[in-house]
Each structure stands twice: as structure tokens, then as C-alpha cells.
Design an enzyme around this catalytic site. Structure first.
Site, PDB file in Angstrom:
ATOM      1  CG  HIS A 227      36.331  40.829  50.083  1.00 30.55           C
ATOM      2  ND1 HIS A 227      35.811  39.621  49.694  1.00 30.55           N
ATOM      3  CD2 HIS A 227      37.673  40.696  49.985  1.00 30.55           C
ATOM      4  CE1 HIS A 227      36.796  38.796  49.373  1.00 30.55           C
ATOM      5  NE2 HIS A 227      37.938  39.432  49.544  1.00 30.55           N
ATOM      6  CG  ASP A 260      32.564  38.615  49.005  1.00 34.14           C
ATOM      7  OD1 ASP A 260      32.705  39.842  48.823  1.00 34.14           O
ATOM      8  OD2 ASP A 260      33.503  37.861  49.313  1.00 34.14           O
ATOM      9  CB  SER A 342      39.663  38.018  47.260  1.00 31.94           C
ATOM     10  OG  SER A 342      39.924  37.384  48.480  1.00 31.94           O
TER      11      SER A 342
END
Length: 499
Positions: A227, A260, A342
Site C-alpha cells: 500500500h 501487503d 508502514s
């Protein structure tokens, strides 16, 4: 006013009174003094001149060097005795003049005197002669104090190897170079930061964001979250900035939406890249120390610490629908993780990567994902063992490979297990013909309650557990059918790509 300054009729005064008594009136043959209170109200004022010529003073008793008898006079005599050789330095509870802040006066003799109002001297002496005893006493005290201080100074100089003439003790200088012991957070951060990058992704449609990644190998591959780079995957700008400020253009090598995980590569990788060491995430224990590095809210090179709060935590991140959701059996940590962390590394106390920071639970998000709400101490990382397998696939083929059981399950959360659906997507069969589940005898309506020895409470939990394995692995599934529990062995199949 305190009565301690007044004479006591018929009692002999001590040889060295703590505070000389204050006479009620001047002795016969001396000029009358002003009121005693006037001496305190007009500190340092001179005595009033006599109204008439003074009468001859009577000779004092022999043997008194100051010309004052050694005993006090009767009440009303009021002849002031001389100040003691060593004056009392008592507190202000006595009614005499203040002893604080030099109330005895300086060299000029001004200021209230401790023995009351001034009176005329029967045998006038020079001003210096009247203060001589007091000044001598103060000087003696100063000399005594100086002697004590000098003694202490000499001892300090001797004990510190100094000379007798110097009492100065120099402070030790701080070491010029501060060394951090191996294994401290500072040491781990200092060694790891040069291998962590801040990733900026900008899509052709203007969408983009900031995340983190870390050096995976010396060829310039960077491991991060899908992402983080998804907006620039199909034509966009992608850059990676190191902790020293050097920025490099990068491109997407491959990405796995379900995991992910993504791999990007620096277009002109510099020499001397230092990949972060990878740990065995299966050996992580609850309570182990953790260190997270990232760029929360764009603040690059941020280091936070915590512990492993839980293992095998089922996490489904994303918007909650569609095949682009990601599922993981995550490492939970209380290290502060925010949007921008992230893709960054979650390290152990040695500085080895145990996971990729991917999702947070936030009070403002209402669920798990990458919302803009802040950390509340619930962060989730993809175990590095799983991420490493995915990364190798992406580097080798550019596409992910997913293990599967060949059955469609309900994605409702919080149930008693993962229920096999009546049918699959688009009206297809829920059990893939000749697939792993079909070969094991599973049917629609069966409720899977365990994957090996891990309890299963929902479809997302089952998928997260399956994806910790590889195609071809043999696993045990426990399920319920018509109230009866059974266990079967299943050999996992595979699916390539995102379709």
C-alpha cells in the site's frame, strides 16, 4: 517587646550575658537617655544632647577595665555594662537590635546596637575605643573561621594531590567521544538507520503518500508494503531517501496485495549498501523488546521502542472488501507506529528484522488499517519469515504465489470458525473440483475450527494462517459437520498472481 532585654531587680548579671540588659534609666550623674523604644525606631540615630551640663561622674569600682561594675545595678540604675568580649549572636527572639544582615553596623558604627538605646559615657572615649571590643570580637571570629576554612582547604588540596597554596578542585572533563554499548537502542538505531529509507510515491493521477522501506540486498532491492507504493505502480514517480539525505529514483519490481508486501529497486543503486539482517520470526516471544524505524507523518528517521505484545494476531487490513484486502497472522507491538511507518522494519534488540510494520488499530479508525489517526499502542507487523518468502518470489518472478485449500469461506468475523460458503465467486462452486479441500472430503457448510493447533474463529483468521505457509505444505484442518468434529490432512495448493 521582649522582656529579655530588661534588667532583673536584685539579681546579679552573668559574667558574659547572652544579651546585655537594657537599663530603665541612666545612673545618677549621667545625662538622661531618650526613650528606649526610640533607639529601635530610629536605628543608628545619635543620642539627644543633654538639657544641662553633665554632673561629674563617679569613679567606677577598681578592677573593672571598662570602668563598669561587674554586677548589674538595681532597677532604675540602668548603667549599661560594656559589650561582651564575644557578643551573643542569638536569633531575633531577643528584644535587642537585629543580628542579621550586619545589624551591628559597619566600620562607621551605624545601625541599632544590641544593648539598647545609646547613653552618654561617664568617661568619654574616642568612637573607636567604644567599639573596640566588638570589632575585636568580630575580627577574632573571622580569624577563627578563616583558620577553619584554611584547614579544610589544606586537607582538600592534600587529599586531591594539590599544593598547599591552592584550594581549587577542577572538575573532570567529560569524555570527548560517547560510546554506546552494543545492544542498546542507541547502538541499534545508529547501525540500522543508514539501511532504512523514506519512500515517496506519486501516481499519475496526483495520488500518493509517504512510507518506509529497508535495504533487502546489495543489489538495491528495498522491501516495503504494497500500500506504500501502489499509487506509483502503474506509471508514477517513486523515490527512496536515505538517512544521510541522498535520494534515489526507484521502480516497482513486484507487489503482493494479499500479503501487503512489495519490492522496489533503486534505479542507480550506490555501492556499499548494507542490508539489514533478518531474524527468525518464529522464535519471537511475547515480551521481547522491539524497535521500530520509519517516517510517521513524514518525520523521517524516527525511532520508537516497545515489546512484542502478542503473536499470531489475525489482522485484515484494507477497506474491508474486495480481493485487494490483506490478511496476516501478525506480530503485535506497542511500539509507537503511525501512518508513514508502514513498510519500515520492526527490529529485535540485536537489530535484526522480525517484521514489516503494516497496520495499526486506532481509536479514530474504527478498524484495522492505515487511517490517519494516531497510535494507541496497537501496531501490527508482517512476520519477516512470511515477508521473506514473498520477497524472493517477487524478485524471482515479479508476481506473488499464494497457498490455498481450494475452498471459499465466509468472511464474517467473530464466529465459531470459518464456514465454507454455499458457493464461490460469480456462482462458481465453493469447493474447487479436484482441489486440496475436495480431496480431503470437505463440503459446503463445514465449519473449520482449527488450523494445525491454532484455533480459527473466522474466515480472515483462516486465510492469515494459510498464508504463513508455502504451496505443498501439509497441514491439519479440524472441522465440524452436523455437530460432529473431524480432523483431516490437506496438502496446500497454489495460486499465482492476484486473480
Amino acid at each position: 517587646m521582649s522582656t529579655e532585654n530588661e534588667g532583673n531587680e536584685g539579681n546579679a548579671a552573668p559574667a558574659v550575658p547572652p544579651v546585655p540588659p537594657v537599663p530603665g534609666a541612666a545612673p545618677e550623674g549621667t545625662p538622661a537617655s531618650g526613650p528606649r523604644e526610640g533607639a529601635y525606631e530610629r536605628a543608628g540615630a545619635a543620642p539627644e544632647p543633654p538639657a544641662h551640663s553633665p554632673q561629674p561622674a563617679q569613679a567606677p569600682p577598681a578592677g573593672d577595665p571598662a570602668g563598669v561594675p561587674a554586677t548589674s545595678h538595681a532597677a532604675g540604675a540602668g548603667w549599661p555594662p560594656p559589650p561582651p568580649v564575644l557578643p551573643s549572636y542569638g536569633g531575633g527572639s531577643h528584644g535587642g537590635g537585629s543580628y542579621e544582615g550586619g545589624a551591628y553596623g559597619g566600620a562607621d558604627g551605624h545601625g541599632p546596637q544590641p544593648w539598647g538605646a545609646p547613653v552618654a559615657d561617664p568617661q568619654p572615649r574616642s568612637p573607636r575605643g567604644r567599639r573596640g571590643g566588638l570589632i575585636t570580637a568580630v575580627l577574632a571570629a573571622a580569624l577563627v573561621a578563616g583558620g577553619v576554612g584554611g584547614g579544610i582547604g589544606y586537607w582538600a588540596a592534600e587529599s586531591n594531590g594539590g599544593s598547599i597554596g591552592s584550594t581549587t578542585v577542577s572538575a573532570a572533563e567529560a569524555p570527548k567521544d560517547v560510546k554506546r554499548a552494543s545492544g542498546t537502542v542507541a547502538a541499534v538505531a545508529g547501525k540500522s538507520l543508514p539501511s532504512v529509507v523514506t519512500i515517496e510515491a506519486q501516481g499519475g493521477n496526483g495520488e500518493g503518500g509517504t512510507g518506509t522501506g529497508f535495504v533487502y540486498d546489495k543489489e538495491g532491492h528495498i522491501l516495503t508494503n504494497n500500500h506504500v507504493v501502489a499509487s506509483a505502480a502503474n506509471g508514477g514517480d517513486l523515490t527512496a531517501t536515505f538517512s544521510d539525505g541522498k535520494k534515489y529514483a526507484a521502480e516497482v519490481v513486484g507487489r503482493a496485495e494479499g500479503y501487503d508486501v512489495a519490492v522496489v529497486k533503486l534505479k542507480k543503486a550506490p555501492s556499499g549498501l548494507s542490508p539489514l539482517p533478518l531474524a527468525n520470526s518464529d522464535q519471537v516471544a511475547v515480551g521481547d523488546s522491539t524497535i521500530a524505524i520509519g517516517a510517521p507523518f513524514g518525520l523521517s528517521n524516527t525511532v520508537t521502542t516497545g515489546i512484542i505484545s502478542a503473536k499470531n494476531r489475525p489482522v485484515a487490513s484494507g477497506d474491508g472488501s474486495g480481493s485487494s484486502n490483506s490478511y496476516m497472522s501478525a506480530l503485535q507491538t506497542d511500539a509507537s507506529i503511525n501512518p508513514g511507518n508502514s513498510g519500515g522494519p520492526l527490529l529485535d534488540s540485536r537489530g535484526a528484522v522480525i517484521g514489516i510494520n503494516s497496520a495499526i488499530q486506532s481509536a479514530g479508525s474504527g478498524g484495522l488499517g492505515q487511517s490517519q489517526a494516531g497510535s494507541i499502542g496497537l501496531g501490527f507487523a508482517i512476520p519477516i519469515n512470511q515477508a521473506k518468502n514473498v520477497a524472493e518470489q517477487l524478485i524471482r518472478t515479479g508476481q506473488p504465489v499464494y497457498p490455498l485449500i481450494g475452498a471459499t469461506v465466509s468472511m464474517a468475523e467473530g464466529g465459531e470458525g470459518a464456514t465454507i460458503s454455499p458457493q464461490g465467486e460469480g456462482g462458481a462452486a465453493a469447493i474447487t473440483p479436484n482441489g486440496p479441500a475436495a480431496k480431503a472430503g470437505l463440503k459446503s457448510g463445514d465449519v473449520i475450527t482449527k488450523f494445525n493447533n491454532t484455533p480459527i474463529d473466522s474466515g480472515p483468521t483462516l486465510i492469515g494462517q494459510i498464508w504463513t505457509h508455502k504451496p505443498g505444505d501439509k497441514v491439519k484442518l479440524t472441522y465440524k459437520r452436523d455437530g460432529k468434529e473431524s480432523t483431516v490432512q490437506v496438502t496446500l495448493g497454489e495460486r499465482k498472481g492476484e486473480s
